[in-house]
Motif scaffolding. Structure first.
Motif, PDB file in Angstrom:
ATOM      1  N   SER A 312      -2.948  19.690  26.103  1.00  0.00           N
ATOM      2  CA  SER A 312      -1.850  19.831  27.102  1.00  0.00           C
ATOM      3  C   SER A 312      -2.258  19.750  28.645  1.00  0.00           C
ATOM      4  O   SER A 312      -1.032  19.727  29.872  1.00  0.00           O
ATOM      5  CB  SER A 312      -0.953  20.981  26.349  1.00  0.00           C
ATOM      6  OG  SER A 312      -1.209  21.997  26.780  1.00  0.00           O
ATOM      7  N   GLN A 313      -3.603  20.394  28.913  1.00  0.00           N
ATOM      8  CA  GLN A 313      -3.780  20.310  29.934  1.00  0.00           C
ATOM      9  C   GLN A 313      -4.596  19.610  30.718  1.00  0.00           C
ATOM     10  O   GLN A 313      -4.615  19.430  31.652  1.00  0.00           O
ATOM     11  CB  GLN A 313      -5.226  21.695  30.468  1.00  0.00           C
ATOM     12  CG  GLN A 313      -3.995  23.151  30.457  1.00  0.00           C
ATOM     13  CD  GLN A 313      -5.355  23.841  30.519  1.00  0.00           C
ATOM     14  OE1 GLN A 313      -6.570  23.904  29.805  1.00  0.00           O
ATOM     15  NE2 GLN A 313      -5.108  26.018  30.341  1.00  0.00           N
ATOM     16  N   GLN A 314      -4.691  18.533  29.620  1.00  0.00           N
ATOM     17  CA  GLN A 314      -5.811  17.275  30.435  1.00  0.00           C
ATOM     18  C   GLN A 314      -4.166  16.059  31.010  1.00  0.00           C
ATOM     19  O   GLN A 314      -4.627  14.614  31.157  1.00  0.00           O
ATOM     20  CB  GLN A 314      -6.164  16.793  29.280  1.00  0.00           C
ATOM     21  CG  GLN A 314      -6.613  17.806  28.200  1.00  0.00           C
ATOM     22  CD  GLN A 314      -7.967  17.670  28.931  1.00  0.00           C
ATOM     23  OE1 GLN A 314      -8.776  17.446  29.681  1.00  0.00           O
ATOM     24  NE2 GLN A 314      -8.518  19.516  28.433  1.00  0.00           N
ATOM     25  N   PHE A 315      -2.954  16.590  30.526  1.00  0.00           N
ATOM     26  CA  PHE A 315      -1.992  15.864  31.183  1.00  0.00           C
ATOM     27  C   PHE A 315      -0.971  15.825  31.677  1.00  0.00           C
ATOM     28  O   PHE A 315      -0.564  17.041  32.149  1.00  0.00           O
ATOM     29  CB  PHE A 315      -1.552  14.439  29.596  1.00  0.00           C
ATOM     30  CG  PHE A 315      -2.836  14.271  28.953  1.00  0.00           C
ATOM     31  CD1 PHE A 315      -3.019  13.294  28.742  1.00  0.00           C
ATOM     32  CD2 PHE A 315      -3.096  14.691  27.269  1.00  0.00           C
ATOM     33  CE1 PHE A 315      -3.998  12.274  27.883  1.00  0.00           C
ATOM     34  CE2 PHE A 315      -3.842  14.503  26.732  1.00  0.00           C
ATOM     35  CZ  PHE A 315      -4.109  13.016  27.317  1.00  0.00           C
ATOM     36  N   GLY A 353      -0.240  23.407  29.962  1.00  0.00           N
ATOM     37  CA  GLY A 353      -1.221  24.401  28.730  1.00  0.00           C
ATOM     38  C   GLY A 353      -0.263  25.161  27.997  1.00  0.00           C
ATOM     39  O   GLY A 353      -0.101  25.932  27.316  1.00  0.00           O
ATOM     40  N   TYR A 354       1.130  24.366  28.026  1.00  0.00           N
ATOM     41  CA  TYR A 354       2.683  24.897  27.004  1.00  0.00           C
ATOM     42  C   TYR A 354       2.594  25.187  25.902  1.00  0.00           C
ATOM     43  O   TYR A 354       2.844  25.920  25.313  1.00  0.00           O
ATOM     44  CB  TYR A 354       3.784  24.769  28.268  1.00  0.00           C
ATOM     45  CG  TYR A 354       3.840  25.732  29.244  1.00  0.00           C
ATOM     46  CD1 TYR A 354       4.538  27.243  29.956  1.00  0.00           C
ATOM     47  CD2 TYR A 354       3.625  25.085  31.018  1.00  0.00           C
ATOM     48  CE1 TYR A 354       4.385  28.392  30.577  1.00  0.00           C
ATOM     49  CE2 TYR A 354       3.520  26.251  32.193  1.00  0.00           C
ATOM     50  CZ  TYR A 354       3.325  27.778  31.680  1.00  0.00           C
ATOM     51  OH  TYR A 354       3.747  28.287  33.166  1.00  0.00           O
ATOM     52  N   GLY A 355       1.508  23.874  25.295  1.00  0.00           N
ATOM     53  CA  GLY A 355       1.472  24.188  23.922  1.00  0.00           C
ATOM     54  C   GLY A 355       2.666  23.604  23.243  1.00  0.00           C
ATOM     55  O   GLY A 355       3.768  22.591  23.579  1.00  0.00           O
ATOM     56  N   GLU A 356       3.714  23.732  21.776  1.00  0.00           N
ATOM     57  CA  GLU A 356       4.055  22.647  20.981  1.00  0.00           C
ATOM     58  C   GLU A 356       5.028  23.207  21.793  1.00  0.00           C
ATOM     59  O   GLU A 356       5.671  24.566  21.233  1.00  0.00           O
ATOM     60  CB  GLU A 356       3.692  22.704  19.674  1.00  0.00           C
ATOM     61  CG  GLU A 356       4.888  22.314  19.088  1.00  0.00           C
ATOM     62  CD  GLU A 356       4.561  22.927  17.610  1.00  0.00           C
ATOM     63  OE1 GLU A 356       3.637  23.373  17.120  1.00  0.00           O
ATOM     64  OE2 GLU A 356       6.099  22.409  16.686  1.00  0.00           O
ATOM     65  N   ILE A 357       6.198  22.284  21.766  1.00  0.00           N
ATOM     66  CA  ILE A 357       7.906  22.533  22.538  1.00  0.00           C
ATOM     67  C   ILE A 357       8.388  21.312  21.297  1.00  0.00           C
ATOM     68  O   ILE A 357       9.719  22.548  20.553  1.00  0.00           O
ATOM     69  CB  ILE A 357       7.717  22.139  23.679  1.00  0.00           C
ATOM     70  CG1 ILE A 357       8.012  20.720  23.306  1.00  0.00           C
ATOM     71  CG2 ILE A 357       7.599  22.753  24.156  1.00  0.00           C
ATOM     72  CD1 ILE A 357       8.037  20.156  24.707  1.00  0.00           C
TER      73      ILE A 357
END
Ligand code: 4AD
Ligand code: MG
Length: 433
Positions: A312-315, A353-357
């Motif tokens: 999630s840091q890639q976008f 970088g927050y991950g799955e929501i």
């Protein structure tokens, strides 16, 4: 004529008027002839300027002994002042103490997180905490307004349930009268599916429970999840809905809670970049990317927290990862007819970088395959007979997802940890207060 009581966040409508504020003393400083009191009332914080001549000697002296969190009613005249926080201050003419507060345990100095967590019932009075809880309030209302405006019917699902929805390892058992064990719901999804067959497009929104034994910054044992479910829908419909929900929630918070985001020092340009369509990637591609980035990722396993962070840091926008191996996903997921070892599922990973929501997808709609899955997962078929009925009586393609409110608030506020996004977080070692 009595003086009107006003809320601090609407003070700008009362410039030049005599008003009263009902609140608590946040802090205080004096310069001999003038006291500066910062009073909070839940809606905001306001500087009160109290001169000896304005309130009289006795009251002025009393004010010098007011301690943090004393509840009080302050009367005065509203004055515009560009230097004041919020643009206004109150020139006091008098005040009454309502309740004393001695040795308030949370002072402006730094306290450790455990210390604050033990005093969460008081900690929530802090400006940062009230800002986060107001963002949460906005997120919840944005979610409700979104689904209501899209024609979804709110149909609540039970909290006491007879069986697992999301795997048997995170169930909380509850003694249900003499000889029955019930479990706190992990997800309303299975009932939601039944409700969708009755009402077409539905959502449930409530607390869900997972006995997560891991102590991470992304897991609570009690969290709030909103779950939409649609009859006659495929994976693509599910992803489209998720994209529209997330963008509308982010836009709403940007619009209505700019002051809170500013206080939290959130970089809002990152949130403004959240626009549809979101990037999409299959699990296989995500796995390749992780290996390229040097992650020790084992193809075929589920994505871990760190993997999600890296992806999630890639976008700039949330990333939709689809087609996970069916083996790592729940029993109810439909397999992709083109590649039966993959599930028609989606996880939405928040950027930065927050991950799955969000997790969801298309549901298995075939009776025989579903019975087989229940067997493979060693689930008690009797407990799922009602669920199987949905495939016996007019089965249709359908799908939906669940979005965790605390995860979304963590991301939107730009926080380190989930624990500040809910008034009373429940975690592995935390059930007090
Ligand atoms: O991915 P999950 O486990 O999916 C389901 O429960 C589906 N039955 C939902 C559905 O399709 N109706 O959970 C959905 C979301 C996650 O993406 C995450 O945001 C949140 O719920 N979540 C948690 N939040 C806080 N603490 C936990 N322990 C969480 N577990 C899941
Ligand atoms: Mg998930």
């Amino acid at each position: 004529m009595s003086i009107p009581t006003i809320s601090i966040h609407r003070i700008g409508e009362h410039a030049g008027q005599d008003v009263q504020i009902k609140g608590w003393l946040h802090n205080r400083r004096s310069s001999g002839k003038i006291h500066f009191l910062v009073v909070r009332d839940g809606t905001g914080f306001l500087q009160v300027v109290m001169g000896k001549n304005d309130v009289g000697e006795e009251a002025f002296k009393a004010a010098d002994h007011l301690s943090q969190e004393t509840s009080l009613v302050v009367r005065g005249n509203v004055r515009a002042d560009a230097r004041a926080k919020g643009g206004y201050e109150l020139v006091a003419s008098g005040f009454d103490v309502v309740g004393q507060s001695h040795d308030y345990p949370i002072t402006p100095k730094e306290h450790g997180v455990d210390y604050l967590m033990d005093r969460r019932h008081l900690w929530i009075r802090a400006e940062r905490q009230t800002a986060i809880l107001k963002v949460r309030h906005e997120v919840v209302n944005a979610v409700r307004d979104f689904f209501n405006s899209e024609g979804f019917i709110l149909a609540d699902t039970p909290i006491f349930t007879p069986a697992a929805c999301e795997g048997t390892t995170t169930l909380f058992p509850v003694q249900y009268f003499d000889d029955t064990t019930a479990y706190l719901t992990q997800s309303g999804q299975l009932y939601n599916e039944a409700n969708a067959m009755a009402l077409g497009k539905v959502y449930c929104f409530g607390p869900t429970f997972r006995a997560e034994k891991s102590k991470t910054r992304r897991h609570l044992t009690e969290f709030w999840m909103v779950e939409p479910e649609m009859a006659y829908a495929d994976l693509n419909d599910v992803i489209n809905l998720a994209e529209r929900l997330v963008t509308s929630v982010v836009a709403r918070v940007l619009d209505k809670r700019a002051a809170e985001l500013k206080f939290l020092e959130r970089d809002t340009t990152k949130l403004e970049a959240v626009k549809t369509p979101f990037p999409r990637m299959t699990y296989d591609d995500a796995a390749r990317l992780l290996v390229e980035k040097g992650m020790p990722f084992q193809h075929g396993t589920d994505l871990g927290g760190t993997d999600e962070t890296v992806l999630s840091q890639q976008f700039d926008a949330p990333l939709c990862v689809t087609h996970y191996p069916a083996a790592v996903k729940a029993f109810y997921m439909k397999s992709d007819p083109q590649q039966p070892d993959k599930a028609l599922c989606v996880d939405v990973l928040a950027p930065e970088g927050y991950g799955e929501i969000i997790g969801g997808g298309q549901r298995l709609d075939d009776l025989d395959i579903l019975i087989q899955r229940i067997k493979d997962h060693e689930l008690p078929q009797e407990a799922f007979e009602w669920y199987l009925d949905l495939r016996r009586y007019g089965t249709v393609p359908h799908g939906g997802f669940g979005m965790g409110i605390e995860r979304v608030v963590t991301w939107i506020c730009g926080l380190e940890h989930l624990r500040e996004t809910i008034p009373y977080p429940r975690m592995l070692y935390r059930i007090y207060p």
